[in-house]
Design a protein around this motif. Structure first.
Motif: not given
Length: 120
Positions: A94-118
């Motif tokens: 979630a946009p509000q949590a993007v700073d949390y995940y690197p703090h606990i060892g996650f690495e940002k990945h630049e090639s994720a894709w999302v296709k929304s549903n109706k």
């Protein structure tokens, strides 16, 4: 469990919390769910889909606002990983949590894709 989502503002706006049938299906079809409790109150949920060998998709990590910053989210992730230790964890933050995940060892990945549903 829906109360945990509703009590956490950025999750309440990002999940269909007023659609009980859809929320029920979300949990019914998840094959790995962990929860954190304080006495008889549920305070955190990690909901995931995994093949137990290569990838675990952590679809939800939610902790009640008044229980955040106590390590509960990190502990839930550790429990998810303990069940499928060979699998990497993938998530959309979630946009509000993007700073949390690197703090606990996650690495940002630049090639994720999302296709929304109706529905969203």
């Amino acid at each position: 469990m829906i109360d945990v989502y509703k009590e956490t503002p950025f999750f309440a706006s990002r999940r269909p919390v007023d659609d009980m049938a859809r929320m029920t299906q979300m949990f019914k079809n998840s094959n790995l769910v962990m929860s954190a409790w304080s006495e008889n109150q549920i305070v955190g949920i990690a909901r995931a889909l995994t093949d137990f060998s290569y990838t675990t998709y952590l679809s939800d990590l939610v902790v009640r606002t008044d229980f955040q910053r106590q390590g509960i989210g990190q502990k839930l992730i550790e429990q998810i990983q303990a069940v499928a230790p060979q699998a990497k964890i993938v998530l959309l933050a979630a946009p509000q949590a993007v700073d949390y995940y690197p703090h606990i060892g996650f690495e940002k990945h630049e090639s994720a894709w999302v296709k929304s549903n109706k529905l969203d």
